[in-house]
Design an enzyme around this catalytic site. Structure first.
Site, PDB file in Angstrom:
ATOM      1  N   SER A   1       0.831  -1.207   0.000  1.00  0.00           N
ATOM      2  CA  SER A   1       0.000   0.000   0.000  1.00  0.00           C
ATOM      3  C   SER A   1       0.868   1.261   0.000  1.00  0.00           C
ATOM      4  O   SER A   1       1.675   1.455  -0.898  1.00  0.00           O
ATOM      5  CB  SER A   1      -0.969  -0.043   1.179  1.00  0.00           C
ATOM      6  OG  SER A   1      -1.954   0.950   1.079  1.00  0.00           O
TER       7      SER A   1
ATOM      8  N   ASP B   1      -9.030  -6.012  -4.835  1.00  0.00           N
ATOM      9  CA  ASP B   1      -8.635  -4.740  -4.227  1.00  0.00           C
ATOM     10  C   ASP B   1      -9.475  -3.586  -4.780  1.00  0.00           C
ATOM     11  O   ASP B   1      -9.473  -3.323  -5.985  1.00  0.00           O
ATOM     12  CB  ASP B   1      -7.147  -4.490  -4.506  1.00  0.00           C
ATOM     13  CG  ASP B   1      -6.566  -3.371  -3.663  1.00  0.00           C
ATOM     14  OD1 ASP B   1      -7.324  -2.550  -3.129  1.00  0.00           O
ATOM     15  OD2 ASP B   1      -5.325  -3.313  -3.558  1.00  0.00           O
TER      16      ASP B   1
ATOM     17  N   HIS C   1      -7.934  -5.059  -0.389  1.00  0.00           N
ATOM     18  CA  HIS C   1      -6.672  -4.346  -0.228  1.00  0.00           C
ATOM     19  C   HIS C   1      -5.848  -4.920   0.923  1.00  0.00           C
ATOM     20  O   HIS C   1      -4.605  -4.981   0.836  1.00  0.00           O
ATOM     21  CB  HIS C   1      -6.965  -2.862   0.030  1.00  0.00           C
ATOM     22  CG  HIS C   1      -5.763  -1.977  -0.046  1.00  0.00           C
ATOM     23  ND1 HIS C   1      -5.072  -1.762  -1.215  1.00  0.00           N
ATOM     24  CD2 HIS C   1      -5.130  -1.245   0.909  1.00  0.00           C
ATOM     25  CE1 HIS C   1      -4.061  -0.937  -0.990  1.00  0.00           C
ATOM     26  NE2 HIS C   1      -4.068  -0.614   0.292  1.00  0.00           N
TER      27      HIS C   1
END
Length: 373
Positions: free
Chosen positions: A152, A316, A349
């Site tokens: 991320s 995601d 995610h």
């Protein structure tokens, strides 16, 4: 289980991408041993709301280990029998109230005034973080890294390393991230989160006092991010409706039990968070665009000399796989060496943090020098 200690790194002055200079202090942790010739180091960059506590425990009494403990340790994918691993806190770390976090941000004291910076703190970017981490790495006597990697926002830092310090690493792995934050993610979950905080009457242009913080705005901001972190089934399972208890109240102020449960989970999670640090970190994530300052994205990614591994997740919502695929394709077209490994998980995610078993083996092979197909 090895015990880890927080260490501290400071710079008297650091020039930010926005042009302002400030003194900075951040915390960092290390795992494993640096060898004599100092060529076995890996830098791990943490995600949006995490800290430098990537592995191990601070004491035997700790209930939880570091956020990537499943990957970092003896015999694991990031093998500390082989590698010396570094992870630093970011500037404006969201967990400002966490006693184990060391960070410089708007709630820090400005040495020139003796007061908190507040919104006078300069806007920071993940390019700034890469630059600060570079100084940290060099302070340890390390001139080149085996790899830089992270999930991320950690992937955003990794991309900045790859483009701006191309000769300082052999490889980089970008997990659930990419070269540019998608515009939808920026608008719906990052700018909207900033708006939620600054519209809270307690915000007071960032000059709020302890005990009078914009908690309602921070709660909404964190809720927005949480609502995109996983996929639909996770929410169905975690905050399921109960038809036997969910009755229709005559008052709109009545809150359904599944909503109450979600709000309670958010409230518990936000305990170590600070609103102004959240605003600054959301801005950094929103403005992530590796092509800034270059004629094009292609020109920026063409600067990369390290081997690259892109690892997206099929479900995601914040960083859909096409963005990772795009970056890998461009790097290869520009003569680079990029691999693409897609994982399939219902955890969206957060798969890059909670489903490390899905990519541990290819990551380990990649760090040993193999291309992943």
């Amino acid at each position: 289980m090895s015990m880890v200690k927080k260490r501290v790194f400071s710079l008297e002055r650091y020039r930010m991408e926005c042009g302002q200079e400030i003194p900075i202090t951040i915390g960092f942790e290390t795992y494993g041993q640096l060898n004599e010739i100092k060529n076995n180091a890996i830098l791990v960059c943490h995600f949006f709301s995490a800290t430098s506590h990537a592995a191990g425990k601070y004491s035997t009494n700790d209930i939880e280990t570091g956020w990537w403990d499943a990957l970092i340790g003896p015999g694991k994918a990031i093998d500390t029998d082989r590698y010396f691993v570094i992870c630093s806190d970011t500037l404006c770390n969201i967990q400002f109230k966490n006693p184990n976090v060391v960070t410089t941000g708007p709630r820090s004291i400005n040495p020139q005034t003796g007061k908190r910076y507040g919104t006078s703190f300069p806007v920071f970017t993940y390019r700034d973080m890469a630059g600060i981490q570079r100084e940290l790495v060099r302070s340890l006597g390390i001139e080149k890294l085996v790899a830089v990697l992270g999930p991320s926002a950690g992937g955003m830092q990794t991309m900045n390393w790859a483009v701006h310090y191309p000769d300082m690493m052999e490889a980089c792995a970008v997990i659930i991230s990419g070269a540019q934050t998608p515009v939808l993610t920026s608008l719906a979950y990052l700018q909207a989160a900033i708006d939620a905080i600054v519209l809270d009457p307690q915000w007071k242009d960032g000059a709020y006092n302890e005990g009078e913080e914009p908690e309602a705005g921070l709660h909404l901001a964190l809720s927005l991010m949480n609502l995109a972190a996983y996929q639909y089934k996770w929410y169905d399972d975690s905050f399921s409706r109960d038809a036997k208890r969910d009755v229709i109240s005559p008052s709109y102020q009545s809150i359904p039990p599944f909503v109450q449960k979600f709000r309670g989970a958010v409230s518990e999670r936000m305990l170590p968070y600070d609103a102004s640090h959240y605003v600054y970190t959301a801005r950094a994530a929103m403005m992530h665009d590796i092509s800034r300052g270059f004629p094009s994205l292609e020109e920026a990614l063409g600067k990369i000399r390290a081997r690259v591994l892109m690892i997206p997740c099929t479900s995601d919502l914040l960083f859909p796989p096409q963005y990772s695929r795009q970056a890998a394709d461009i790097i290869n077209r520009k003569g680079g060496r990029a691999s693409y490994y897609e994982i399939d998980s219902p955890n969206g995610h957060m798969a890059g943090v909670v489903d490390t078993h899905l990519f541990a083996e290819p990551l380990a092979a990649f760090l040993r020098g193999q291309d992943i197909t």
